[in-house]
Design an enzyme around this catalytic site. Sequence first.
Site, mmCIF file in Angstrom:
data_model
loop_
_atom_site.group_PDB
_atom_site.id
_atom_site.type_symbol
_atom_site.label_atom_id
_atom_site.label_comp_id
_atom_site.label_asym_id
_atom_site.label_seq_id
_atom_site.Cartn_x
_atom_site.Cartn_y
_atom_site.Cartn_z
ATOM 1 N N GLU A 276 -58.571 60.397 58.560
ATOM 2 C CA GLU A 276 -59.501 59.388 59.091
ATOM 3 C C GLU A 276 -58.785 58.070 59.379
ATOM 4 O OE1 GLU A 276 -59.074 59.997 55.990
ATOM 5 O OE2 GLU A 276 -59.234 58.159 54.826
ATOM 6 N N CYS B 108 -56.975 63.514 50.370
ATOM 7 C CA CYS B 108 -56.293 62.686 49.384
ATOM 8 C C CYS B 108 -56.658 63.105 47.956
ATOM 9 C CB CYS B 108 -56.583 61.208 49.651
ATOM 10 S SG CYS B 108 -55.433 60.143 48.769
ATOM 11 N N HIS C 140 -54.418 60.940 55.123
ATOM 12 C CA HIS C 140 -55.731 60.479 55.576
ATOM 13 C C HIS C 140 -55.971 60.753 57.053
ATOM 14 C CE1 HIS C 140 -57.032 58.291 51.944
ATOM 15 N NE2 HIS C 140 -55.729 58.266 51.722
#
Lengths: 380, 1075
Positions: A353, A267, A351
């Site tokens: 994650e 990001c 993202h």
Amino acid sequence: MSYEYLFFLMTKKNNIELVLKDGSVFSGFSFGADTGSAGEVVFNTGMVGYPESLTDPSYKGQILVLTYPLIGNYGVPAKDKDSQNILKYFESDKIQVKGLIISDYSREYSHWNAVKSLSDWLKEENIPGIYGIDTRALTKKLREKGTMSGKIVSENSDVEFYNPNKADLVKEVSINEPVIYASKNHNDDINNKKVVLVDCGAKNNIINCLLKRNVTVMRVPYDYDFFDHGFDGIVISNGPGDPKMNVKTIENIGKAIEMKIPIFGICLGNQILALAAGGDTYKLKYGHRSQNQPCLIKGTKRCFITTQNHGFAVDMKKMPNDWDEWFVNVNDGTNEGIKHKTKPFMSVQFHPEAMPGPVDTEFLFDEFIKKLNIKNHYEN
Amino acid sequence: MAKKLKMNKPKKVLVLGSGALKIGEAGEFDYSGSQCLKALNEEGIKTVLVNPNIATIQTSEGMAGKIYFLPVTPYFVEKVIEKEKPDGILLGFGGQTALNCGVELESKGVFEKYNVEVLGTPVSAIKNTEDRHLFVEKLNEINLKVPEGKAVISVNEGLQAAEKIRYPVMVRIAYALGGRGSGRAYNKKQLEELLKKAFVHSTQILIEKYLGGWKEIEYEVVRDGYDNCITVCNMENFDPMGIHTGESIVVAPSQTLTNREYHKLRNISIKVIRHLGIVGECNIQFAFDPNSEDYRIIEVNARLSRSSALASKATGYPLAFVAAKLAIGYSLVELENSITKKTKSCFEPALDYCVVKIPRWDLEKFKKVSFHIGSEMKSVGEVMAIGRKFEEAIQKAIRMLGVGLHGLVGNQISFDGIEEELKKPTDKRLLVVVEAIKKGFSIEKIHELTKIDNWFLYKIKNVVDAENDLKKYNLKNIPKEALLEAKKLGFSDFQIARLVNPSDEDMDNNMLKVRELRIKNKIIPVVKQIDTLAAEYPAKTNYLYVTYNGNEDDIEFEEKNSIIVLGSGAYRIGSSVEFDWCCVNAVLTLRKLNFRTIMINYNPETVSTDYDTCDRLYFEEQSFERVLDIYQKENPQGVIVSMGGQIPNNLAMRLFRQKVKVLGTSPLNIDNAEDRHKFSRLCDKLDIDQPEWIEAAKTEDAENFAKKVGYPVLIRPSYVLSGAAMSVAFNKHELGIYLQKATSVSKEHPVVLSKFIMNAKEIEIDAVAADGKIIIYAISEHVENAGVHSGDATMVLPPQFTYLETIRRIKEIAKKIASALKITGPFNMQFIAKENEIKVIECNLRSSRSFPFVSKVTKNNFIDLATKAIMGKDVSGKYNTIDLDYVGVKAPQFSFSRLKGADPVLSVEMASTGEVACLGSDLNEAFLKALISVGFKIPKNNVLLSTGPIKSKVRLLESSRKLCEMGFNLYASLGTGKFLQANKIPCKILYWPLEKKEPNIMTYLAGGKIDLVINIPKSQEEEELTNDYLVRRRAVDFAIPLLTNEQLTKLFVESIHTKKISDLEIKGWDEYKNQ
């Protein structure tokens, strides 16, 4: 009960407003802290994950509009921590948004791991919330005019407009001192890899994703000079605001590039890596904030559904020649990741994650970990 | 890895349809098949379709290149393959019927033999999802959890497995749709019974740990040939595990899952679809522990399904269209998002509204059926409502059901034994929950009894609280805030009127007062778009809903030449896909005439609610209130009410009174036909005969009438609610019983009695008129004598047994009526003919169930003409509908096997859930094709006869003899047996069930020794009735073909006497031509 309901109706006057910089006013009902607040108004179209979103440091300085109308359904979980002392159900230690705007609030929640209502949580953390807003109309306005400054005002409180993009937001959300999260292998000199996580407002799950892969994580402040420590690679985290504000971080990453240290940006990390490599970034009209952004590996038909939260993007036209565009957004063609042609530097705008959102790209952490084997321990 | 197509792009593709609508397999497959054909046509691929469901859009001109109205069975499909030589076949768009047929063809080597490639999901992957043993094995390979269970092949093995798994257990059948034959057993005895029945339908049964009370969650997953995977939608069942998802109220997206839970299940879904190798679309169902993040994968459907149709409509994502494109080799990234036209199909829709689906049951229509809902599907249709609050959506959905309910509250209904009702759910469970809240049950208590998540219960409570609040006000003092709040919670003007002004009995007027009040207070709903991306991108979408939870309309209202067409609403017994066909065809014609079309409908199974059918789609209630709301916003040239069946037809007068421009026949004349008294007077004036009738408010009047005209008499409630009891009474005793039943349905309304004429023929006319002149008409006759509901009758076109004189007279009567009522548009009349008398029994100034049938058989699109007539266009011409060189036969599809205990007998109350129609060069051929299409198996060896009263025994003597001559072994009940033997027809006599002696009929049926049961109901005596019922029911439970009608039996015997299966011609629709 019906007297309570009556009371609720009687008191249910439009007592709180969201005022946009362009003068438009959206009035609704308060369900958070009774306080004014100002920030940049942005919208997110994800349908689940308000505890994760509200604690995502990338939202620092922003008033968040959720387009999914039914919010609060499953309450708010307890602040349980795992063995590494990381909060299990939140992406940071507190609510990061400056305010929350929704359509319909579920006063009664239902979930086995909830301990309080969203309303109570907002009040505890002194964050205002408004429900009863036509969030679709508001979103269309933001889409057409671009994200803009806004403020939440009530009878008792008015505040000034505030543009977070001029502030040093990363400083506000980064840690002050390095923290070490040791992997299971940390006593095993051969197998223990160590990664520096440059914390520009890192979400907890980035740490979890690394730890799951048995690397030791040294989380450092965004402007920290980490080159004296022994480590195998660098992860640049997500974070709020304009990437160009992070001069020191960009400088550090530039140095790491020269040293050929494996780098993985996420990001804001994507933008910082691009800037460090000599590229440029620009502000998007209204950004990408959702859990359904399709990202294509450039030159293939392989596409991933990703979760995103960013207002700035990398300008691919200005990247040096030795960099490739790695991922591209299928919807609007903007850059979603870059990769060095020969060296172990890569980053993504989305993202991997997740939290909230789809977990389809978590494998990118594996790809990064593989790169750590290229050269062991960079020490000055 | 992903399967790559062997060929570049197929040139000719065979698509299998799902046949007749039945419980568990309904209109959704017309939607998916139609989208599939559109997707292929766009590519220039030649398409061939096998589907005997003549009322569908997919079997219409311009949809498939070639259409076969033939059974979707391996025999017929192979014949079509042999003839058409397609290079590809699609199995995923015709439900379980098409899938099963495809699996069988593959195992017979048919595809290999004719070099046909199965496009999309390979058959091996289908088998992995359908065969429970393989399924479990496959999922174990990737360490995913399924309920503890065992696939068994015998009753004994099943009982042993249950001991190990421990009771309660769930019984599930491989290759079954709608949970057929499934159920739960708490002990050995229950299990044994279930297994015996289940093994009739399948050779493999799964015994599973029962996960009652867990949440039930579904995902719709799409994968392309490049391994890109997306989940288009997830859905949460309001009802917990234990209630079939087709019987559950479903919400989209899920409401009670956190991010971790949502994405955990999403991730598993993608793992599963990848591992199984599915290309295209699949549905995956989970059981989810309400107290942890534990889950079990329940099943995967590797095809388009009811849920995928719902997901398509809920999100705006055209799943079937995309699945078809993926099957021919496209990637998700290459396909445009047809809603935004800006973005691509590779994304997951973000909803900014919530969707509620509620099933529609018609259990009242059946004799002896259980009202409890469970693991087997019984519902016949569904509705979908959209709102920005759950309360708003669910209240809308309840009204959409069209069962006389006004929402969660404001109904005049009550229950006894709430606790028991909560524990053992019926089709009324939602209302029981409301009543429990009103009676002071705590949310926790209700949850404990129902296992419905508290979140849903709290939302229902919000509505109950609002009701209590509204009751405190009257029309004069109700604050604007309270009114607005009620509208936001989905209250209709009717509900509010009933609560704030309960003394006013004139509800029409009462609700208009509320309407006036709220418009004065500027409480007006807004129109929002469904755009798949929650407003992130500008959308060109025409897909709309109406809500009070918003401040501005998403769209602008251009006052161009637009026309509103009112849709058919929820499918139910008596109103089904045929009305959707009419609506869609009306829209198509309007578009050709350059009108802007606006459709209002709320049935997710339909083509009319597809994104590209009309210019604007309001997925909304078809209530007076909502239609008026939309009308006032859109300001169209007019509204067409005559295409969607009775629901829109009923609105005609009320809309007319509000100065809405109703197009076509004047609502005043619609009323003249609908109102029994007015219509009767008209008939008298025109010298048209009708059976004698009265409206009786007292039992005495009814009895006197019956005495005067003579029994039997037909009884029906004048106020036709769903499931209103319509019956025939043969004597005073029965009349008494039926009257009681009829009045319990509608207390305030009297019943209508009419003389029931026995042994008469029934004939129908479907016609279109313009300014009172008939332009086109078609006359069809029923095979069964009058007394079998026209929806359950076998229809023949052109008539084969009706005298020309009769036809001429029927036409004359229709002409008179058309002229007297100045009909413009479609209408349908039904007649009974006996000897020289012709009597009118029905007249509807709207399209009817048989419009697609007569249109397709005669190859004249009646709806196209009707629409043109309504719009005042020239429709003159000569249309041949009588002198055809072939015959069309329409046959009903029954779903009795789904309805435990229901008596599978034909009566004046309609019971069929769907229909097919086939063409043939003569009646026998068309009839046999149609019968096979509805699942009838031609008997091989043994036939059981029980031919009813002596007159019918005599009339069936010839048929019985033919069966004997053809070499069938005949078995018979005592009376029939003696009769046959006396007439020198050898047969073996079996004991009646209640005699409990061997050799008994029941034993023979259960033992698979009978291939066909002919059981003509006879006397009305209790014991005889029970015997007959037991025989019929067992035949259905053991999937043995059953004939209960004398005329049908005769035709059947004659047909198999003259035709073998191999005599049935494999001819496409286009090959039936008139010379």
